[in-house]
Design a protein around this motif. Structure first.
Motif, short mmCIF file in Angstrom:
data_model
loop_
_atom_site.label_atom_id
_atom_site.label_comp_id
_atom_site.label_asym_id
_atom_site.label_seq_id
_atom_site.Cartn_x
_atom_site.Cartn_y
_atom_site.Cartn_z
N PHE A 257 1.05 3.88 -2.80
CA PHE A 257 0.54 5.52 -2.50
C PHE A 257 2.07 6.66 -3.52
O PHE A 257 1.97 7.20 -3.58
N GLU B 81 1.59 6.35 -6.80
CA GLU B 81 0.34 7.88 -7.54
C GLU B 81 0.51 9.00 -6.61
O GLU B 81 0.80 10.48 -8.09
N GLU C 5 0.87 -1.27 0.29
CA GLU C 5 -0.16 0.00 -0.12
C GLU C 5 0.87 1.20 0.23
O GLU C 5 0.26 2.19 -0.28
#
Length: 68
Positions: free
Chosen positions: A58, A61, A54
């Protein structure tokens, strides 16, 4: 999709189950306790892996894929 929080919550349930089992005759059931301990270890590893994944998603992104 299962999140790191979902896996952590499952891990907490397993730890609670183990703590409750220690107050019952199940604490003497070697197979049950061994299976529960193995599931706790596997779930802890899954939690760490999902958290790292995760974080990587992140970061991607935010600033694109990291190279190098």
């Amino acid at each position: 999709m299962t999140t790191a929080v979902d896996v952590k919550n499952h891990l907490q349930l397993l730890r609670t189950e183990r703590a409750l089992a220690m107050g019952t005759p199940l604490r003497h059931d070697r197979a049950y306790m061994a299976d529960l301990d193995e599931e706790i270890v596997a779930t802890r590893h899954a939690w760490i892996s999902s958290a790292v994944l995760e974080i990587a998603r992140f970061r991607e992104e935010l600033g694109g894929a990291q190279h190098g």
